[in-house]
Each structure stands twice: as structure tokens, then as C-alpha cells.
Design an enzyme around this catalytic site. Structure first.
Site, PDB file in Angstrom:
ATOM      1  N   LYS A 137       2.161 -80.650 -24.473  1.00 34.70           N
ATOM      2  CA  LYS A 137       3.484 -80.089 -24.250  1.00 34.70           C
ATOM      3  C   LYS A 137       4.009 -80.470 -22.862  1.00 34.70           C
ATOM      4  CE  LYS A 137       1.119 -75.950 -22.807  1.00 34.70           C
ATOM      5  NZ  LYS A 137      -0.150 -76.680 -22.870  1.00 34.70           N
ATOM      6  N   TYR A 225       5.169 -72.760 -19.813  1.00 35.88           N
ATOM      7  CA  TYR A 225       4.185 -71.707 -20.077  1.00 35.88           C
ATOM      8  C   TYR A 225       4.856 -70.331 -20.056  1.00 35.88           C
ATOM      9  CZ  TYR A 225       0.156 -74.842 -19.571  1.00 35.88           C
ATOM     10  OH  TYR A 225      -0.769 -75.834 -19.739  1.00 35.88           O
TER      11      TYR A 225
END
Length: 395
Positions: A137, A225
Site C-alpha cells: 500500500k 495507516y
């Protein structure tokens, strides 16, 4: 590509090497004691800090997935790891001959651990080669790239999972479960702080400080995150965002990317998400969930290890007791189960695209001086990790 590019540059983990039996062919070698009979073979693409420090060591202990091939721009590095895992030279690929992996039946999964700008290309190539894809990611740099990756997976009828390791990590899974049970009362505020110090002299930082390669600097690398945590803790999707940035353009690190970005997200329940990402602060990956009755505090909450969560306002015997686990091993085992039809894909390409849309909305708000940007993209998780992901205590 003639030199290796590092993918992650944080905590390392050393694990003993698996044993090889030179007198036997690879096909004849007995399975290691920890490996399941139908273990799935994975090719790791990119041998930077994340692969060498986390992913490859984890693959020495996983049960459902094992290393089957290596893809690197540095032959010497690939050879070293192939020897350590007892792989033949035929299991080593370059970026140039990567497409020939289609003829390798030992590889079922390709794990893409490259700079963000390379994700889409190698994902599409992997699907064309008939492989399933686990991709780091953020999944891509642009929304169009993310959509192309999803479309390629559907066309190939192969799985795409984005490597959201915290969705499989006990501290965060237990926090999701507590949130669903109302441990904090009615959720009011989620606060996330994600950042670290960066240096242009570190190759693993240099590409992150390049907008074309990273797609968003600290926001894309660390802020994702916090964005994802806010969403999975609340179990909701934001309806709008506002954001601001503070960046010293005289600092050579921040010629093309923002340094500190702070944002607010509004959710349908009335809860607010507040987050920040920064590339000029001490290493921090912390979050807290504030409700009408208690708080959940995780500091750290998203590091590779050492995470912990506590209930503020709860009794001592109410405190969660969560064992440490190898994040990457658990994540890869989960995807192997997805490939084998034993588990749902809780982090499909659509999940990665949702975070990308929010990142782009945050950057749009920054450009517009903190203006509100609507984020009602219509996305809804197919599976709630709090419900389907168990809290495992070992790989």
C-alpha cells in the site's frame, strides 16, 4: 531497472534459515515441518528493506505460503536469498524477464514490494501471467492506476489483495472487536498520528520524497495507516474531509511533496476522525479512540512489532491481553487461504482504492486552503475484519 529500490525502512526481524538438503532435487525434498501440504508458492518482487527485514524472514515460518521465486534488479542480492532458501537459479527473475514467470507453476502469488509508481505495471503484468497479487500500500499513485489494477484482476479471474497488515494484527483486530462491542461507549473521536524522520541520503526515503514515485509523500506512506485505522475502528466511511499542510519548501526533502498534513474526517454516525502524517518528526504510529465512556489508546499501534492497546477508564481486569505475532507472516497466510478458497478477501483492490480516493480528497482540500471535500464514494466493505479475522497468537 538496474539497482534495487528499498520499500520500507523501519524495524527489522531476524529468524533462522530453513534447512536445504543438497543431495536431493527440489521436487524430492521433504516439506519443512511447518509447511502445510498445499502451501502456496509466492514470488517476492523487490528486495528492499521491507522484503529483507520483514517479508523474507516471515516466509521462513509461514505454514500456508512459502517462497517460490525472487524478482530483483540486483542479481547478487537475489542469489544470496535464493541460496538461503534453497531455491535454484531458475527461481530468480529480473524486472526485464519477469513476464516469463507465467511459465513457472511453482508460483501462484506475486507479492509486489516496489515503489508505489511501479505497483500498477507489475500488478497488471502479474495478472497477465496468471498469478494472484498481493500488493503493498498505497496500491498505486493515481486513481486510474488503481482502477486498472482492479479491472485486470477481474479480467484474469485472480485475487488482488492490498497489504493492510494491521487488518490481521491482534492489537488492531481486538480494538475493532472492542469498538463493535461498545467498550468505549458511543464513538466520538478517532485520533491518529503517523510519522518519522526522513533523509534524502537513504534510498528507501528518497523515492518517498518524490511525488511522482510516491503519490503523496508522508500522507501516502504513513498517513494511509491513520486513514485506514479510522475507518476500520469506526466501521464506517467518511462523508467529507478538510485538510491543511505545513511544509518548509526550503527543506530539500520537500520540493515536490508536503511534509506535515493534518486532516479531519466526518462520518455518518457523527464521529470525527482527526489525523496527521509527517516526514520530519520522531517515529510515531499511534492512535486512540475516544467514546462517551472510555478511550482505547494504542501507542504504538501500527509498528511492525511492540504494539499494545489499553482501555483508559476501564478496570485492570478488563484490559486486553494480546500476544505478539508476525504481521507479515499472518497476512501472507491469510492471502494463501483466500487463494485456496478458505478465507474471504478483507483487503481487496476496492479497499485500497477507497484509501486512495480519500488521500486525493485530502490533498485537494490542502490545495483549496482547507475547504471541505465530499467523500461519499459509495464504498462499503464486503467483510468486516472485526467479524471474520480471528486473533491468532502465532503464524
Amino acid at each position: 531497472m538496474t539497482s534495487e529500490v528499498s520499500r520500507r525502512g523501519m524495524l527489522g526481524l531476524g529468524v533462522g534459515a530453513t534447512l536445504a538438503i543438497p543431495a536431493m532435487t527440489r521436487a524430492q525434498r521433504p516439506l519443512p515441518p511447518h509447511r502445510e501440504q498445499d502451501s502456496v508458492g509466492v514470488a517476492v518482487v523487490g528486495l528492499g528493506k521491507l522484503s529483507e527485514g520483514q517479508i523474507l524472514p516471515a516466509l521462513k515460518r509461514t505454514k500456508g505460503v512459502h517462497l517460490a521465486a525472487l524478482v530483483s534488479g540486483v542479481p547478487e542480492k537475489a542469489k544470496k536469498w535464493a541460496t538461503e532458501f534453497g531455491l535454484p537459479d531458475s527461481a530468480i527473475y529480473s524486472y526485464q524477464n519477469f513476464d516469463t514467470i507465467a511459465r513457472d507453476p511453482k508460483v501462484q502469488i506475486v507479492y509486489i514490494v516496489l515503489p508505489n509508481a511501479m505497483h500498477a505495471d507489475f500488478t497488471v503484468r502479474s495478472f497477465k501471467a496468471g498469478k494472484h497479487v498481493l500488493c503493498e500500500k498505497p496500491m498505486a499513485v493515481t486513481l486510474a492506476e488503481g482502477e486498472r489494477m482492479i479491472a485486470a484482476g477481474k479480467a484474469a479471474q485472480k485475487h488482488l489483495m492490498i497489504a493492510y497488515r494491521c487488518l490481521f494484527e491482534p492489537v488492531n483486530v481486538s480494538a475493532m472487536q472492542m469498538m463493535r462491542k461498545g467498550v468505549v461507549g458511543a464513538p466520538r473521536l478517532i485520533k491518529t498520528v503517523m510519522g518519522k524522520q526522513t533523509s534524502l541520503s537513504d534510498p528507501s526515503d528518497a523515492w518517498r520524497l518524490d511525488m511522482a514515485m510516491s503519490g503523496g509523500g508522508a500522507l501516502a506512506d504513513m498517513g494511509i495507516y491513520g486513514i485506514n485505522a479510522t475507518r476500520y475502528l469506526l466501521g464506517e466511511e467518511p462523508t467529507e474531509v478538510r485538510a491543511w499542510a505545513r511544509t518548509d519548501r526550503n527543506d530539500p526533502r520537500f520540493k515536490t511533496v508536503e511534509d506535515m498534513v493534518a486532516w479531519q474526517m466526518k462520518f455518518p454516525s457523527g464521529a470525527i476522525g482527526e489525523g496527521s502524517s509527517c516526514f520530519s518528526q520522531p517515529g510515531t504510529m499511534a492512535w486512540q479512540a475516544i467514546g462517551t465512556e472510555r478511550r482505547l489508546v494504542a501507542d504504538p499501534g501500527c509498528f511492525y512489532n511492540g504494539n499494545a492497546v489499553r482501555i483508559v477508564g476501564g478496570k485492570d481486569d478488563d484490559q486486553p491481553r494480546v500476544a505478539e505475532i508476525d504481521h507479515f507472516g499472518n497476512e501472507m497466510n491469510w492471502f494463501a487461504d483466500v487463494v485456496r478458497g478458505r478465507a474471504p478477501n478483507v483487503a481487496p483492490g476496492e479497499e485500497g482504492l477507497q484509501d486512495m480516493r480519500i488521500i486525493h480528497a485530502i490533498l485537494q482540500s490542502v490545495r483549496d486552503g482547507g475547504a471541505t471535500v465530499k467523500t461519499g464514494f459509495g464504498y462499503k466493505r464486503a467483510y468486516d475484519p472485526a467479524t471474520v479475522v480471528g486473533i491468532r497468537t502465532a503464524i
